[in-house]
Write an enzyme that holds these catalytic residues in place. Structure first.
Site, PDB file in Angstrom:
ATOM      1  N   GLU A  36       0.840  -1.211   0.000  1.00 20.01           N
ATOM      2  CA  GLU A  36       0.000   0.000   0.000  1.00 20.01           C
ATOM      3  C   GLU A  36       0.867   1.250   0.000  1.00 20.01           C
ATOM      4  O   GLU A  36       1.840   1.331   0.761  1.00 20.01           O
ATOM      5  CB  GLU A  36      -0.890  -0.025   1.247  1.00 20.01           C
ATOM      6  CG  GLU A  36      -2.238   0.613   1.034  1.00 20.01           C
ATOM      7  CD  GLU A  36      -3.096  -0.182   0.062  1.00 20.01           C
ATOM      8  OE1 GLU A  36      -3.124   0.192  -1.126  1.00 20.01           O
ATOM      9  OE2 GLU A  36      -3.728  -1.157   0.501  1.00 20.01           O
ATOM     10  N   THR A  38       2.869   2.079  -2.167  1.00 18.80           N
ATOM     11  CA  THR A  38       4.184   1.778  -2.735  1.00 18.80           C
ATOM     12  C   THR A  38       4.195   2.067  -4.236  1.00 18.80           C
ATOM     13  O   THR A  38       5.263   2.114  -4.837  1.00 18.80           O
ATOM     14  CB  THR A  38       4.532   0.285  -2.534  1.00 18.80           C
ATOM     15  OG1 THR A  38       3.392  -0.483  -2.928  1.00 18.80           O
ATOM     16  CG2 THR A  38       4.865  -0.033  -1.093  1.00 18.80           C
ATOM     17  N   GLY A 129     -13.564   2.950  -1.582  1.00 13.19           N
ATOM     18  CA  GLY A 129     -12.128   2.816  -1.859  1.00 13.19           C
ATOM     19  C   GLY A 129     -11.799   1.544  -2.616  1.00 13.19           C
ATOM     20  O   GLY A 129     -10.672   1.055  -2.559  1.00 13.19           O
ATOM     21  N   SER A 131     -12.018   1.367  -5.845  1.00  9.29           N
ATOM     22  CA  SER A 131     -11.596   1.816  -7.183  1.00  9.29           C
ATOM     23  C   SER A 131     -12.716   1.922  -8.211  1.00  9.29           C
ATOM     24  O   SER A 131     -12.565   1.476  -9.355  1.00  9.29           O
ATOM     25  CB  SER A 131     -10.478   0.925  -7.736  1.00  9.29           C
ATOM     26  OG  SER A 131      -9.343   1.100  -6.970  1.00  9.29           O
ATOM     27  N   SER A 132     -13.805   2.551  -7.812  1.00 14.60           N
ATOM     28  CA  SER A 132     -14.850   2.757  -8.817  1.00 14.60           C
ATOM     29  C   SER A 132     -14.356   3.721  -9.895  1.00 14.60           C
ATOM     30  O   SER A 132     -14.655   3.534 -11.074  1.00 14.60           O
ATOM     31  CB  SER A 132     -16.142   3.251  -8.178  1.00 14.60           C
ATOM     32  OG  SER A 132     -15.893   4.404  -7.429  1.00 14.60           O
ATOM     33  N   ASP A 177      -4.430   0.848  -9.281  1.00 10.03           N
ATOM     34  CA  ASP A 177      -5.868   0.586  -9.421  1.00 10.03           C
ATOM     35  C   ASP A 177      -6.247   0.319 -10.872  1.00 10.03           C
ATOM     36  O   ASP A 177      -6.976  -0.628 -11.190  1.00 10.03           O
ATOM     37  CB  ASP A 177      -6.685   1.770  -8.892  1.00 10.03           C
ATOM     38  CG  ASP A 177      -6.318   2.122  -7.459  1.00 10.03           C
ATOM     39  OD1 ASP A 177      -5.630   1.319  -6.805  1.00 10.03           O
ATOM     40  OD2 ASP A 177      -6.727   3.203  -6.997  1.00 10.03           O
TER      41      ASP A 177
HETATM   42  C1  GLA Z   1      -5.120   4.797  -4.186  1.00 11.67           C
HETATM   43  C2  GLA Z   1      -4.345   5.131  -5.464  1.00 11.67           C
HETATM   44  C3  GLA Z   1      -3.354   4.006  -5.809  1.00 11.67           C
HETATM   45  C4  GLA Z   1      -2.485   3.642  -4.604  1.00 11.67           C
HETATM   46  C5  GLA Z   1      -3.342   3.439  -3.359  1.00 11.67           C
HETATM   47  C6  GLA Z   1      -2.510   3.240  -2.128  1.00 11.67           C
HETATM   48  O1  GLA Z   1      -5.948   3.695  -4.398  1.00 11.67           O
HETATM   49  O2  GLA Z   1      -5.235   5.312  -6.547  1.00 11.67           O
HETATM   50  O3  GLA Z   1      -2.564   4.395  -6.904  1.00 11.67           O
HETATM   51  O4  GLA Z   1      -1.506   4.608  -4.380  1.00 11.67           O
HETATM   52  O5  GLA Z   1      -4.224   4.522  -3.122  1.00 11.67           O
HETATM   53  O6  GLA Z   1      -1.788   2.059  -2.201  1.00 11.67           O
END
Ligand code: GLA
Length: 391
Positions: A36, A38, A129, A131-132, A177
């Site tokens: 995370e 990273t 969170g 990733s929609s 994502d």
């Molecule tokens: C969000 C960002 C990703 C990533 C995460 C943390 O989801 O869109 O690119 O940096 O946070 O790991």
């Protein structure tokens, strides 16, 4: 999902007319198992695509008009724009994501020959969170690629999505994502080196366990500015470290090297951010080794350590997700649990023995409600494929 594909197609015809042959597509959301914050620090990530995501129906037009409609934002009605007017606009709400992807196509020289009518429906819980927005970006890229016959790889569609989010929507996200949504594979997580974009699919064979996502139902404000702050702090640390050791990214350092050189980072906050980035990257590498060796106990321990590092060093957790993780750790049959994704609310991901899932949901759900007044939601998920056309 709440709607069948036929219902989506009927809605499309009702809005835009029944002529031609509209095509249907899907792009998934993602959950990150470990690795995370990273992905913009040159480290590894280990996300997988979910079976929930965003559906789209598209039909090209003869002119340069683009019409959007989302079943998730019916109040906005049909939003009309033109390929010649692709600028971010707060009033345009969710359509800024597909517009950003169209803008990126144009910018990279993939000129869109015509506009389109587009219907969207997503079943990723809002604000979770999971990733929609990335799934909407990848979906849009795939729809444009197929509709207008561009020769663009799925990995490049992920990069286009990230570029549009960074440069059109002002969120400085990494590649994780969009990559997970574009490149996901059923029953596998993606071990991705964000420095080189080299990746490997690692089967997630959990003989006696399930992946359980717990939605805290809180999303603290200023998420994108706090995220961008973390990014800046990590970059400051990197610059200072580069004065004493020859590295390109924080992902180039081992833990021992970091300990040797860390005093080069003057600000203690930036030093802690860098510590997380270095240690989390190494944890991710070890976690994938453990998973490959079917050592779920070690895999789970590393997941717990990831949470502690995000809580104490990277400070992207919050009281609600800390509580969810702590409650999870106390439930028998939990291998590991941590906050997942960008942070400041959203979800935790837990690896839970199959026979303990019901007790986990009851115990964590009850205690969380009692302590916070929020009703957490639980999703026992399967790992799905990346974005694709639907029949
Ligand atoms: C969000 C960002 C990703 C990533 C995460 C943390 O989801 O869109 O690119 O940096 O946070 O790991």
């Amino acid at each position: 999902m709440e709607f069948t594909l036929d219902q989506l197609k009927e809605t499309f015809a009702g809005l835009y007319g029944a002529e031609g042959e509209p095509k249907a597509y899907f792009a998934p959301g993602r959950v990150n198992l470990i690795g995370e914050h990273t992905d913009y620090n040159g480290g590894h990530v280990f996300p997988c695509a979910l079976t929930i995501g965003t559906y789209g129906i598209i039909r090209p037009r003869a002119d340069r008009t683009v019409r959007f409609y989302s079943l998730n934002f019916e109040d906005m009605g049909v939003v009309t724009t033109s390929l010649d007017e692709l600028v971010p606009d707060d009033a345009a709400g969710w359509t800024n994501y597909p517009k950003g992807v169209m803008w990126t196509f144009e910018k990279r020289g993939s000129h869109l020959p015509a506009g389109a009518d587009i219907l969207i429906y997503g079943d990723i819980p809002a604000g979770s969170g999971l990733s929609s927005s990335a799934s909407l970006e990848v979906l849009t890229g795939l729809m444009l690629r197929d509709t207008f016959g561009f020769d663009i790889s799925m990995a490049d569609l992920a990069l286009i999505g990230q570029y549009s989010e960074n440069n059109f929507n002002g969120m400085n996200c990494g590649i994780m994502d969009q990559f997970a949504s574009a490149m996901g594979k059923k029953d596998c997580a993606i071990f991705l080196d964000t420095n080189t974009l080299k990746y490997e699919y690692a089967p997630v064979k959990l003989p006696d366990a399930r992946i359980v996502i717990t939605n805290s139902k809180v999303k603290h404000s200023l998420v994108s500015s706090a995220y961008n702050d973390r990014r800046r702090e990590s970059e400051t640390a990197l610059r200072e470290l580069q004065a004493v050791v020859d590295i390109r990214t924080l992902g180039d350092l081992t833990e021992a090297q970091f300990e040797q050189y860390k005093d080069a980072v003057k600000d203690p906050v930036c030093r802690r951010r860098a510590k997380h980035a270095v240690y989390e990257n190494q944890r991710t590498i070890h976690a994938v080794e453990a998973l490959k060796a079917n050592d779920i106990v070690t895999f789970g321990k590393l997941i717990n350590e990831s949470h502690i590092s995000l809580r104490d060093d990277y400070e992207t957790s919050c009281p609600e997700t800390d509580l969810l993780a702590e409650l999870a750790w106390a439930v028998p049959g939990v291998y590991g649990s941590r906050i997942t994704g960008g942070g400041f609310g959203g979800c935790t991901v837990s690896i839970v023995k199959t026979g303990s899932v019901d007790a986990f949901i009851r115990t964590v759900g009850d205690a969380y409600r009692e302590k916070t007044g929020h009703a957490a939601e639980f999703y026992v998920v399967d790992i799905g494929d990346g974005a694709h056309a639907l029949a």
